[in-house]
Design a protein around this motif. Structure first.
Motif: not given
Length: 433
Positions: A1-30
């Motif tokens: 992905m051009t224009g965005i660092s790996n660190e910034a991408l990982s931060f986006i994945i961390f925030i968005a991933g937790m929000l989406v997975l919790m919204g889907l009702g997936i257990p917190m540990a998973f």
């Protein structure tokens, strides 16, 4: 992905991933494991063996041994008559005054908090014994349930505290220092509830009861002697250096077992099996959360998310009090959506380095972090402790939420006071050390 660092991408994945997975009702540990795996991919660090190693490392910790033993101690207290005797003693002394059962609930909550360290265990014990009594004596059930729920969350603050153990292991902060930091704030919480309940009594038409004789009061106190000795042994042993917090958990569980079987004789071998099963189930949930959090935490460290956030915050680092206030507001919002343990496991490793860089005492920050998360236990929509009280009292969540609001406001005032005047926490903390 051009224009965005790996660190910034990982931060986006961390925030968005937790929000989406919790919204889907997936257990917190998973959700934690999957989010950590996504961050590993973004950082070009994908390795299934590494993920597995971190899962094991998340629970391969000597201090974490305190968790199952404190859970077991709480279960033994409730099943072996220890909790009941504490409540009976409090009732003998103050149960006769107007609104006395409310004062009993507060006093018993503070005493029990110094034994088990589990908000859910203490709340369940208080609600099971006191709610039917309050109903028989004409107490409004919503207010009574709210008071009991509010008293239950003192347990994560006064030592021994399971959340402090988890926080200490997660952030490499001294667990003994965290335990010491919670003594005075826990007493503040109890005093705040006393004031709030006293104010509530102005609106309630409750009769006075008949005072017991001094002989009856002393008899009730004598019956609770072995229960009262438990916090003296635990806190005294840690303060004197006889045993560590982890060893204190083992002592607490063994002491509760001996008292339940030998002294009170209220537990059979068949009941012990049920106690062990319940403790094992709760332990499994907490430990799996710790394992999953280690995966995410390892990737957070690789991505240097605290460093990224520090750059974004800029000048706020130079104003510790303002930064602390903003973090507390953020934690209030998080506490409405997450339980205490996931909040610690996910956000403590990210926020503590920022706090330390701003010059905030790490132990003070840990106390404030856990206090905020504990308040989240009585804050809707999650409000785990509210669910316990509603289930035991067979009340609707709407009733319990309405009843808890005055006491929740009291805790918010205490939280603001500790944020604006850190010396209320740090001065007694250093004195106790």
């Amino acid at each position: 992905m051009t224009g965005i660092s790996n660190e910034a991408l990982s931060f986006i994945i961390f925030i968005a991933g937790m929000l989406v997975l919790m919204g889907l009702g997936i257990p917190m540990a998973f959700a934690l494991v999957l989010t950590g795996a996504g961050m590993a991919w973004a950082l070009d660090f994908w390795d299934t063996q590494l993920l597995a190693q971190n899962l094991v490392a998340g629970i391969d910790s000597f201090p974490l041994l305190a968790v199952p033993f404190f859970i077991l101690a709480g279960e033994l207290m409730n099943s072996g008559g220890i909790s009941r005797r504490i409540i009976e003693m409090a009732q003998a002394w103050v149960g006769h005054i107007r609104g006395g059962l409310g004062f009993v609930a507060i006093g018993a909550a503070v005493l029990m908090a110094s034994m088990s360290g589990s908000a859910l265990a203490d709340t369940a014990a208080l609600a099971t014994i006191l709610l039917p009594m309050m109903q028989r004596h004409g107490y409004p059930m919503a207010t009574s349930a709210g008071l009991i729920a509010s008293g239950g969350i003192i347990a994560p603050i006064i030592p021994p505290s399971m959340p402090f153990v988890i926080y200490g292991v997660t952030t490499n902060t001294s667990i003994s220092a965290l335990f010491v930091s919670g003594i005075v704030p826990g007493l503040f919480m109890g005093a705040g509830l006393l004031i709030a309940w006293k104010l509530q009594l102005r609106k309630l038409n409750l009769p006075e009861g008949q005072a017991l004789s001094w002989n009856d009061r002393m008899r009730a106190t004598f019956k609770a002697f072995w229960a009262l000795l438990m916090p003296v042994i635990i806190i005294g042993g840690m303060k004197s250096g006889i045993f560590t917090p982890t060893e204190a958990a083992v002592v607490a569980a063994f002491y509760a077992l001996v008292i339940s079987f030998v002294v009170h004789r209220e537990m059979s071998v068949g009941q012990l099996h049920g106690v062990l099963v319940r403790a094992a189930k709760t332990t499994a949930v907490v430990m799996f959360l710790c394992a999953g959090a280690q995966v995410a935490s390892y990737m957070i460290t690789l991505a240097d998310l605290p460093g990224v956030l520090t750059q974004w915050l800029g000048g706020l680092i130079e104003s510790p009090r303002l930064l602390m206030a903003l973090m507390m507001v953020l934690l209030v919002l998080i506490g409405t959506a997450l339980d205490l343990t996931p909040t610690i496991l996910i956000f403590a490793p990210v926020m503590l380095p920022i706090a330390v860089k701003a010059g905030i005492d790490p132990v003070y920050f840990g106390l404030m972090f856990v206090l905020n998360g504990a308040i989240g236990l009585i804050t809707p929509p999650v409000g785990t402790v509210l669910n316990v009280v509603a289930g035991v009292g067979r009340l609707s969540m709407h009733q319990v939420i309405k009843g808890v609001n005055p006491f929740l406001l009291t805790y918010v005032v205490i939280l603001v006071a500790f944020t604006c005047f850190p010396a209320l926490v740090t001065v007694p903390m250093h004195w106790w050390r």
